[in-house]
Design a protein around this motif. Structure first.
Motif, PDB file in Angstrom:
ATOM      1  N   LEU A 285       4.080   8.339  -2.412  1.00  0.00           N
ATOM      2  CA  LEU A 285       5.455   8.605  -2.823  1.00  0.00           C
ATOM      3  C   LEU A 285       6.280   8.810  -1.567  1.00  0.00           C
ATOM      4  CD1 LEU A 285       4.829  11.090  -5.756  1.00  0.00           C
ATOM      5  CD2 LEU A 285       5.515   8.702  -5.936  1.00  0.00           C
ATOM      6  N   PRO A 286       7.585   8.509  -1.616  1.00  0.00           N
ATOM      7  CA  PRO A 286       8.405   8.643  -0.399  1.00  0.00           C
ATOM      8  C   PRO A 286       8.294  10.012   0.265  1.00  0.00           C
ATOM      9  CG  PRO A 286       9.617   7.454  -2.077  1.00  0.00           C
ATOM     10  CD  PRO A 286       8.338   7.923  -2.721  1.00  0.00           C
ATOM     11  N   ASP A 287       8.367  11.068  -0.500  1.00  0.00           N
ATOM     12  CA  ASP A 287       8.296  12.406   0.098  1.00  0.00           C
ATOM     13  C   ASP A 287       6.959  12.628   0.802  1.00  0.00           C
ATOM     14  OD1 ASP A 287      10.816  13.066  -0.689  1.00  0.00           O
ATOM     15  OD2 ASP A 287      10.206  14.257  -2.416  1.00  0.00           O
ATOM     16  N   ALA A 288       5.890  12.179   0.176  1.00  0.00           N
ATOM     17  CA  ALA A 288       4.567  12.368   0.774  1.00  0.00           C
ATOM     18  C   ALA A 288       4.447  11.579   2.071  1.00  0.00           C
ATOM     19  CB  ALA A 288       3.483  11.937  -0.213  1.00  0.00           C
ATOM     20  N   LEU A 289       4.975  10.361   2.098  1.00  0.00           N
ATOM     21  CA  LEU A 289       4.914   9.544   3.311  1.00  0.00           C
ATOM     22  C   LEU A 289       5.711  10.193   4.441  1.00  0.00           C
ATOM     23  CD1 LEU A 289       4.233   6.992   4.896  1.00  0.00           C
ATOM     24  CD2 LEU A 289       6.214   5.893   3.829  1.00  0.00           C
ATOM     25  N   VAL A 290       6.894  10.703   4.113  1.00  0.00           N
ATOM     26  CA  VAL A 290       7.736  11.343   5.124  1.00  0.00           C
ATOM     27  C   VAL A 290       7.040  12.581   5.681  1.00  0.00           C
ATOM     28  CG1 VAL A 290       9.860  12.671   5.438  1.00  0.00           C
ATOM     29  CG2 VAL A 290       9.945  10.439   4.310  1.00  0.00           C
ATOM     30  N   GLN A 291       6.523  13.424   4.809  1.00  0.00           N
ATOM     31  CA  GLN A 291       5.841  14.638   5.257  1.00  0.00           C
ATOM     32  C   GLN A 291       4.632  14.288   6.122  1.00  0.00           C
ATOM     33  OE1 GLN A 291       6.580  17.850   4.730  1.00  0.00           O
ATOM     34  NE2 GLN A 291       8.206  17.736   3.208  1.00  0.00           N
ATOM     35  N   HIS A 292       3.885  13.299   5.684  1.00  0.00           N
ATOM     36  CA  HIS A 292       2.686  12.896   6.425  1.00  0.00           C
ATOM     37  C   HIS A 292       3.053  12.362   7.803  1.00  0.00           C
ATOM     38  CE1 HIS A 292      -1.369  11.291   7.000  1.00  0.00           C
ATOM     39  NE2 HIS A 292      -0.820  10.149   7.376  1.00  0.00           N
ATOM     40  N   THR A 293       4.066  11.514   7.865  1.00  0.00           N
ATOM     41  CA  THR A 293       4.480  10.930   9.142  1.00  0.00           C
ATOM     42  C   THR A 293       5.001  12.002  10.086  1.00  0.00           C
ATOM     43  OG1 THR A 293       5.061   8.857   8.028  1.00  0.00           O
ATOM     44  CG2 THR A 293       5.971   9.213  10.228  1.00  0.00           C
ATOM     45  N   ALA A 294       5.854  12.893   9.574  1.00  0.00           N
ATOM     46  CA  ALA A 294       6.425  13.948  10.414  1.00  0.00           C
ATOM     47  C   ALA A 294       5.337  14.834  11.014  1.00  0.00           C
ATOM     48  CB  ALA A 294       7.406  14.797   9.605  1.00  0.00           C
ATOM     49  N   SER A 295       4.278  15.058  10.268  1.00  0.00           N
ATOM     50  CA  SER A 295       3.220  15.951  10.754  1.00  0.00           C
ATOM     51  C   SER A 295       2.372  15.319  11.856  1.00  0.00           C
ATOM     52  CB  SER A 295       2.309  16.374   9.593  1.00  0.00           C
ATOM     53  OG  SER A 295       1.553  15.272   9.100  1.00  0.00           O
TER      54      SER A 295
ATOM     55  N   ALA B 135       0.830  -1.205   0.000  1.00  0.00           N
ATOM     56  CA  ALA B 135       0.000   0.000   0.000  1.00  0.00           C
ATOM     57  C   ALA B 135       0.857   1.245   0.000  1.00  0.00           C
ATOM     58  CB  ALA B 135      -0.917  -0.005   1.225  1.00  0.00           C
ATOM     59  N   VAL B 136       1.949   1.226   0.753  1.00  0.00           N
ATOM     60  CA  VAL B 136       2.852   2.376   0.755  1.00  0.00           C
ATOM     61  C   VAL B 136       3.385   2.619  -0.642  1.00  0.00           C
ATOM     62  CG1 VAL B 136       5.048   3.263   1.600  1.00  0.00           C
ATOM     63  CG2 VAL B 136       3.506   2.113   3.162  1.00  0.00           C
TER      64      VAL B 136
ATOM     65  N   ALA C 120      14.365  15.213   7.496  1.00  0.00           N
ATOM     66  CA  ALA C 120      15.664  14.701   7.052  1.00  0.00           C
ATOM     67  C   ALA C 120      15.983  13.375   7.730  1.00  0.00           C
ATOM     68  CB  ALA C 120      16.756  15.729   7.353  1.00  0.00           C
ATOM     69  N   MET C 121      15.601  13.245   8.992  1.00  0.00           N
ATOM     70  CA  MET C 121      15.860  12.006   9.730  1.00  0.00           C
ATOM     71  C   MET C 121      15.082  10.839   9.109  1.00  0.00           C
ATOM     72  SD  MET C 121      15.272  11.294  13.776  1.00  0.00           S
ATOM     73  CE  MET C 121      16.502  12.535  14.199  1.00  0.00           C
ATOM     74  N   LEU C 122      13.814  11.053   8.774  1.00  0.00           N
ATOM     75  CA  LEU C 122      13.006   9.987   8.190  1.00  0.00           C
ATOM     76  C   LEU C 122      13.523   9.598   6.808  1.00  0.00           C
ATOM     77  CD1 LEU C 122       9.416  11.127   9.237  1.00  0.00           C
ATOM     78  CD2 LEU C 122      10.793   9.295  10.217  1.00  0.00           C
ATOM     79  N   HIS C 123      13.985  10.573   6.047  1.00  0.00           N
ATOM     80  CA  HIS C 123      14.586  10.251   4.748  1.00  0.00           C
ATOM     81  C   HIS C 123      15.800   9.351   4.936  1.00  0.00           C
ATOM     82  CE1 HIS C 123      12.276  12.294   1.711  1.00  0.00           C
ATOM     83  NE2 HIS C 123      12.275  13.435   2.385  1.00  0.00           N
ATOM     84  N   HIS C 124      16.581   9.623   5.969  1.00  0.00           N
ATOM     85  CA  HIS C 124      17.755   8.789   6.232  1.00  0.00           C
ATOM     86  C   HIS C 124      17.339   7.363   6.600  1.00  0.00           C
ATOM     87  CE1 HIS C 124      21.441   7.255   8.069  1.00  0.00           C
ATOM     88  NE2 HIS C 124      20.703   6.949   9.126  1.00  0.00           N
ATOM     89  N   MET C 125      16.311   7.220   7.420  1.00  0.00           N
ATOM     90  CA  MET C 125      15.915   5.901   7.901  1.00  0.00           C
ATOM     91  C   MET C 125      15.211   5.063   6.841  1.00  0.00           C
ATOM     92  SD  MET C 125      14.843   6.621  11.869  1.00  0.00           S
ATOM     93  CE  MET C 125      13.566   7.799  11.469  1.00  0.00           C
ATOM     94  N   GLY C 126      14.563   5.712   5.858  1.00  0.00           N
ATOM     95  CA  GLY C 126      13.941   4.978   4.769  1.00  0.00           C
ATOM     96  C   GLY C 126      12.465   4.706   4.964  1.00  0.00           C
TER      97      GLY C 126
END
Length: 340
Positions: free
Chosen positions: A125-135, A119-120, A239-245
């Motif tokens: 998209l990776p950027d959208a998932l990171v932004q969503h999670t961070a928020s 589903a992910v 930036a941290m979430l991008h690093h972790m994947g």
């Protein structure tokens, strides 16, 4: 997200129950690109958010429709809005159509994880998932993640300096810059960083050199304040979430915790990729509100003044003496924080 195109910005009223024993509560259900957000009708505060791929209808064919974030009914949402019901069932149908072996997947925990990962890949998209999670990461989780990041950073920098007098001076400086209830923690490390950095959880890391090489506390205070302003403009969690994947990010979003080892190696990434300084237009009002001159910080950041000319020329305290940041005794103790 083709299945959701006609349902963009859809919201409706519903009755939410947090647990089997909980009372039903009227909420606003907002259908986003990746999740269903349930908010308090009066305060608009988010109460819960459900990953769309996990949403299930618990009473097919009945009204009002009852949905839950999983196959059980410990947390439920009752709605009778036909558009919202259709949207949620459209999403569920799209996921089911893409699922190769629904029977086996539903009966296997491993299969459920695979569906989540699929589903992910399909819906985010990776950027959208990171932004969503961070928020959606709550303050308590951010604080825990920030401490994990600091622990990883100390592999390179050594343990934070803990001279008693200097630590007390840092607490006073934080209260002076950010307010007594800000919960901003300033940490001093001996080596490894050239500039101040802000970590999730409102942690500011200052290199000892920014203190030891200055005649007064203004420059170091300026670097700490500028790091927090930069964090307000660009969340360091991103930036941290991008690093972790993606797998670790998805795990954090769905379970509220990071997998073991997700933070490993982040320190190298943090050191090698310094964030861009906050815009001068954002720094000037923050420095003025904190009663801090910008010129000492600007001169320490760029002795030539080429890149910090506006901060020097527009210093809000150029012709006025600002209130003292700290007593001389606290400044001396702060300078000795790494020697005690």
């Amino acid at each position: 997200m083709t299945a959701l195109n006609k349902y963009e910005k859809l919201e409706c009223l519903g009755l939410w129950r947090e647990s089997l024993q909980g009372k039903r509560r009227e909420v606003i259900a907002n259908l986003g690109a990746t999740s269903l957000i349930l908010s308090d009708q009066k305060s608009d505060v988010a109460l819960s958010h459900w990953s769309l791929p996990a949403v299930r209808r618990l009473n097919p064919g009945q009204l009002p429709a009852v949905f839950g974030p999983s196959s059980d009914d410990t947390e439920t949402l009752e709605i009778d809005d036909s558009d919202m019901i259709a949207a949620l069932e459209t999403v569920h149908a799209a996921i089911s159509a893409a699922r190769p072996h629904p029977g086996r997947l539903r009966n296997s925990v491993l299969g459920l994880v695979a569906v989540g990962v699929l589903a992910v890949g399909v819906f985010w998209l990776p950027d959208a998932l990171v932004q969503h999670t961070a928020s959606f990461v709550p303050a308590s989780t951010r604080a825990d993640i920030g401490q994990q990041a600091l622990t990883d950073l100390t592999r390179i920098t050594g343990q934070p300096c803990t001279g008693a007098g200097g630590t007390a001076a840092l607490d006073k400086l934080s209260a002076r810059l950010f307010g007594p209830d800000s919960a901003v923690g300033i940490v001093v490390i001996r080596s490894g960083l050239k500039q101040a950095r802000s970590l999730p959880g409102r942690i500011v890391v200052l290199p000892e050199a920014l203190i030891a090489e200055q005649d007064g506390p203004e420059a170091a205070a300026g670097f700490a304040l500028a790091a927090r302003v930069a964090a307000e403009q660009t969340d360091p969690m991103i930036a941290m979430l991008h690093h972790m994947g993606i797998p670790a990010t998805f795990r954090l979003l769905t379970s509220g915790a990071l997998p073991e080892g997700a933070m490993t190696g982040y320190a190298e990434t943090l050191i090698a990729n310094p964030p861009a300084p906050a815009a001068d237009s954002a720094l000037l009002p923050k420095f003025e509100a904190a009663g801090l001159a910008t010129a000492p910080y600007a001169t320490a950041r760029d002795p030539s003044g080429d890149t910090t000319r506006l901060l020097i020329e527009a210093d809000p305290f150029a012709n006025v003496v600002p209130p003292a940041l700290m007593p001389d005794g606290d400044w001396v103790a702060l300078q000795d924080i790494c020697t005690q």
